[in-house]
Design an enzyme around this catalytic site. Structure first.
Site, PDB file in Angstrom:
ATOM      1  N   LYS A  99       0.743  -1.089  -0.116  1.00  0.00           N
ATOM      2  CA  LYS A  99       0.189  -0.021   0.125  1.00  0.00           C
ATOM      3  C   LYS A  99       0.822   1.167   0.000  1.00  0.00           C
ATOM      4  CE  LYS A  99      -0.532  -0.065   5.077  1.00  0.00           C
ATOM      5  NZ  LYS A  99      -1.102  -0.934   6.053  1.00  0.00           N
ATOM      6  N   TYR A 153      16.657  29.430   8.141  1.00  0.00           N
ATOM      7  CA  TYR A 153      15.483  30.473   8.780  1.00  0.00           C
ATOM      8  C   TYR A 153      15.545  30.503  10.368  1.00  0.00           C
ATOM      9  CZ  TYR A 153      13.475  30.323   3.997  1.00  0.00           C
ATOM     10  OH  TYR A 153      13.244  30.327   2.679  1.00  0.00           O
TER      11      TYR A 153
HETATM   12  C1  LIG Z   1      -0.334  -1.888   6.421  1.00  0.00           C
HETATM   13  C2  LIG Z   1      -0.976  -3.187   7.238  1.00  0.00           C
HETATM   14  C3  LIG Z   1      -0.022  -4.253   7.345  1.00  0.00           C
HETATM   15  C4  LIG Z   1       1.612  -4.071   7.525  1.00  0.00           C
HETATM   16  O1  LIG Z   1       2.029  -3.464   8.831  1.00  0.00           O
HETATM   17  P1  LIG Z   1       3.673  -3.299   8.927  1.00  0.00           P
HETATM   18  O2  LIG Z   1       3.627  -3.000  10.336  1.00  0.00           O
HETATM   19  O3  LIG Z   1       3.947  -2.451   7.948  1.00  0.00           O
HETATM   20  O4  LIG Z   1       4.005  -4.762   8.824  1.00  0.00           O
HETATM   21  C5  LIG Z   1      -0.589  -5.395   7.941  1.00  0.00           C
HETATM   22  N1  LIG Z   1      -2.020  -5.693   7.699  1.00  0.00           N
HETATM   23  C6  LIG Z   1      -2.750  -4.576   7.581  1.00  0.00           C
HETATM   24  C7  LIG Z   1      -4.287  -4.864   7.849  1.00  0.00           C
HETATM   25  C8  LIG Z   1      -2.320  -3.413   7.207  1.00  0.00           C
HETATM   26  O5  LIG Z   1      -3.221  -2.648   6.866  1.00  0.00           O
END
Ligand SMILES: *Cc1c(COP(=O)(O)O)cnc(C)c1O
Length: 362
Positions: free
Chosen positions: A35, A258
């Site tokens: 994702k 800055y």
């Molecule tokens: C994003 C996600 C993961 C992965 O989590 P990590 O901490 O990056 O390993 C696993 N399960 C779900 C449902 C997620 O949304």
């Protein structure tokens, strides 16, 4: 030279992290979470590189980007659908869905679909998505009675997996177990189970079940609050680099950037580096955040601006314009930078901006 701010993605390291996950989980299948553009690494490139059993995405758009690139592996919508009409696309593009609300159950029943693989989400304590343990049986029944479901995977998500000793982990796992055995007493055929994200994959074998769902660890960042054990070393996949574009000598009392919020205490040599929050370098990184210049650790000084940062290179011999700077990668990790900036590797990796040029190596 053109603006030298670049990301390098090392696919060999990505594959090595995936292999480590595979080794740790034995026979469990691996859903690689890609994702948010594979946590900023490029979802298509990552999906092409990894022999995962499935990929996890956050939306139909993310799923279609993979399908359009020719990825044929199973793809799971981790947040499910956001509107009933998306269920048709689930079928059309052969996607799998998380189902976590009664509306999503209804959308599936109302749509002309067959053989959908459903990841039925149970809320065991995260209190964000998922059916309450008391309510899930009804949804399971409606899904099986619909005749539209090929397979069900019961899933849940840890709220405190980054802290392996936190009592919530055992509590959530116990509730998951208990609910699963109640459901399976009423439900034939049996369903698979999935609970583990990266942190749980690395620290809690009892949570592996039939499917694990690693994200962050694949990219070589540490999903735990504490250090990783020696035998679980992950390889950082992303390197964010740039170059020195100016050098000046400051006298005691002169400030950098800055607000002049860092002031030289002695005669200091300051390198200006072409990276800033407009590239995704964290604006809140304070003085002292480590930066590698010519492979040597130096300190960020002054406020991070949109396009530039200052680095104190007083201790280095012979720094020149054009010298290489690494903001995060092997020797200064993204975890370390995140810790200094009061954030997480997740945010820094996903936050790299499109104007940074991407390069892939094997
Ligand atoms: C994003 C996600 C993961 C992965 O989590 P990590 O901490 O990056 O390993 C696993 N399960 C779900 C449902 C997620 O949304």
């Amino acid at each position: 030279m053109s603006r030298p701010t670049q990301v390098t993605i090392n696919l060999a390291k990505l594959k090595a992290n995936f292999e480590l996950a595979k080794r740790l989980v034995g026979n469990a299948q691996v859903l690689a979470v890609v994702k948010a553009n594979a946590y900023g690494h490029g979802a298509v490139a990552v999906a092409r590189a990894l022999p995962a059993d499935a990929f996890g995405v956050a939306s139909i758009d993310e799923a279609l980007a993979l399908r359009d690139a020719g990825i044929t592996a199973p793809i799971v919508l981790l947040g499910g659908i956001f509107a009933a009409r998306e269920m048709m696309q689930v079928a059309r593009h052969d996607l799998q869905v998380v189902v976590h609300t009664a509306d999503q159950v209804q959308a599936l029943i109302d749509t002309a679909v067959v053989d959908v693989v459903v990841w039925l989400k149970l809320d065991t304590g995260m209190h964000r998505l998922g059916f309450a343990p008391e309510a899930i049986l009804e949804s399971l029944q409606r899904l099986t009675d619909s005749g539209k479901v090929a397979r069900i995977i019961l899933m849940s998500h840890f709220a405190n997996a980054d802290d392996p000793d936190h009592s919530n982990n055992a509590r959530q796992l116990q509730l998951f177990e208990r609910t699963a055995s109640l459901l399976s007493a009423d439900h034939r055929p049996p369903f698979a189970k999935s609970m583990a994200n990266s942190a749980a994959l690395l620290t809690r074998t009892a949570s592996h079940y039939e499917w694990v769902r690693p994200g962050l660890m694949l990219y070589g960042a540490n999903p735990l609050l504490g250090c990783l054990p020696e035998h679980l070393q992950l390889l950082p996949v992303m390197t964010l680099r740039s170059r020195v574009v100016a050098i000046r000598e400051l006298l005691p009392g002169e400030g950098v950037g800055y607000g002049g919020q860092w002031i030289a205490q002695r005669k200091s040599l300051i390198a200006t580096v072409a990276v800033g929050y407009g590239d995704g370098y964290p604006r809140h990184a304070p003085n002292g955040t480590p930066v590698l210049v010519n492979g040597q650790r130096c300190a960020l000084v002054g406020r991070v601006s949109m396009d530039f940062i200052g680095v104190d290179v007083s201790g280095l011999a012979g720094v020149n314009i054009g010298d290489e700077v690494i903001l995060w990668g092997d020797d200064v990790t993204v975890d370390e930078v995140a810790q200094h900036a009061g954030t997480l590797a997740y945010e820094l990796l996903t936050g790299v901006q499109p104007r940074v040029s991407f390069h892939y190596e094997d």
